[in-house]
Design an enzyme around this catalytic site. Structure first.
Site, PDB file in Angstrom:
ATOM      1  N   LYS A 122      29.138  25.522  44.409  1.00 28.21           N
ATOM      2  CA  LYS A 122      27.831  26.055  44.086  1.00 28.21           C
ATOM      3  C   LYS A 122      26.879  25.295  45.000  1.00 28.21           C
ATOM      4  CE  LYS A 122      28.590  24.695  39.163  1.00 28.21           C
ATOM      5  NZ  LYS A 122      28.410  23.693  37.817  1.00 28.21           N
ATOM      6  N   ARG A 174      36.726  21.386  36.914  1.00 32.29           N
ATOM      7  CA  ARG A 174      36.702  22.963  37.170  1.00 32.29           C
ATOM      8  C   ARG A 174      36.828  23.499  38.464  1.00 32.29           C
ATOM      9  NH1 ARG A 174      32.609  27.169  36.317  1.00 32.29           N
ATOM     10  NH2 ARG A 174      33.266  28.297  34.246  1.00 32.29           N
TER      11      ARG A 174
HETATM   12  C1  9MG Z   1      30.525  27.803  32.862  1.00 27.77           C
HETATM   13  N1  9MG Z   1      30.061  26.949  33.733  1.00 27.77           N
HETATM   14  C2  9MG Z   1      29.600  27.214  35.248  1.00 27.77           C
HETATM   15  N2  9MG Z   1      29.786  25.874  35.530  1.00 27.77           N
HETATM   16  C3  9MG Z   1      30.233  25.222  34.360  1.00 27.77           C
HETATM   17  C4  9MG Z   1      29.599  23.254  34.877  1.00 27.77           C
HETATM   18  O1  9MG Z   1      29.355  22.955  35.871  1.00 27.77           O
HETATM   19  N3  9MG Z   1      30.738  22.841  33.793  1.00 27.77           N
HETATM   20  C5  9MG Z   1      31.259  23.690  33.321  1.00 27.77           C
HETATM   21  N4  9MG Z   1      31.292  23.038  31.881  1.00 27.77           N
HETATM   22  N5  9MG Z   1      31.432  25.010  32.663  1.00 27.77           N
HETATM   23  C6  9MG Z   1      30.235  25.470  33.626  1.00 27.77           C
END
Ligand code: 9MG
Length: 277
Positions: free
Chosen positions: A223, A257
């Site tokens: 990010k 994730r």
């Molecule tokens: C789809 N998506 C993109 N970034 C995300 C994040 O930080 N959390 C979740 N749950 N979905 C995300």
């Protein structure tokens, strides 16, 4: 028994967090530059994540990146369903569908997805009812604003309290709609309507969200907060992503994730070795 815990999702003390691999089936995704838009390549990438030790795969057909093209629900469905069907046929790793659209939720679960990941926390018309009818676990994420404008001067009085209050209210709505508490995961939504200070406070105080009583998912991989922390955009965001993943784990995340599955699994092995001493 929480179905998510059946997937191996747990705190560091009880085996370590589940690693959720990101599979964007879009031409304009966050980091892959459209590399996996082609269905066959998306399937191959999913299988390579399985090889690398992924616990679940999150498939999305519409980017949430600011400025990303909007797609119709039918386009979103036609992007994700062949990939879901192929991966369900070839692996036993559970598939999550990253969408806010009820029709896409239905099509994806019909194709074999077994979780819904909604960055809008099931607030779109019909989403809560669709998720409850589908009877699959859901991830409810916090976002301030909408993707196109959310990073234009986001403001909070107290980011941790406000995000926690929002998530608690959404959990209550989901339970009222018939989604069992054991099927709910929450996510503070790093980078979704948050500046660097907001993101760092949420990460530092992630454990506050555990009070809500459901597992916490953290999405920090690659990010742009990494660029803000470093003061430049590194050629490779993986080292910083791994550091953030480990901090989230130590602060109580049950699901990470990530883009880089193998590296995250290895970094978690190092952390677990210390915990098991
Ligand atoms: C789809 N998506 C993109 N970034 C995300 C994040 O930080 N959390 C979740 N749950 N979905 C995300």
């Amino acid at each position: 028994m929480n179905r998510l815990f059946n997937w191996g999702c747990a705190s560091l003390e009880s085996g370590g967090p589940a690693v959720m691999g990101i599979l964007n089936v879009t031409p304009d995704s966050f980091s892959d530059g459209g590399q996996f838009f082609d269905t066959q390549r998306a399937i191959e990438h999913g299988l390579s994540m399985v090889e690398a030790g992924v616990s679940l795969i999150d498939i999305g057909g519409e980017s949430t990146r600011p400025g990303a093209d909007k797609v119709s629900q039918s386009e979103e469905i036609s992007r994700v369903t062949p990939v879901i069907e192929a991966l369900v046929a070839q692996t036993s790793v559970p598939i999550s569908i990253d969408t806010s659209n009820p029709e896409v939720m239905v099509a994806a679960v019909t194709a074999g997805a077994s979780m819904i990941n909604d960055v809008r926390a099931l607030q779109r018309h019909g989403a809560l009812e669709a998720a409850a009818d589908l009877k699959v676990p859901v991830c409810l994420m916090h976002m301030q604003g909408e993707p196109d404008t959310m990073q234009v001067d986001p403001r909070y009085n107290d980011v941790v309290t406000e995000v926690a209050d929002f998530l608690k209210a959404r959990v209550d709505c989901a339970v009222d709609a018939g989604i069992p508490l054991q099927d709910i995961v929450i996510d503070p939504g790093f980078g979704f309507g948050k500046n660097l200070e907001h993101n760092l406070r949420l990460l530092d105080e992630l454990a506050a969200l555990l009070q809500i009583g459901v597992p916490v998912l953290a999405g920090l991989s690659r990010k742009s907060m990494i660029v803000k922390i470093l003061g430049y955009d590194p050629q490779d965001r993986r080292p910083s992503s791994l550091a953030l993943a480990l901090i989230a784990t130590q602060n109580g995340a049950s699901i990470l994730r990530v883009h880089d599955v193998r590296e995250t699994v290895e970094a978690l092995s190092v952390l677990k070795a210390i915990r098991n001493l």
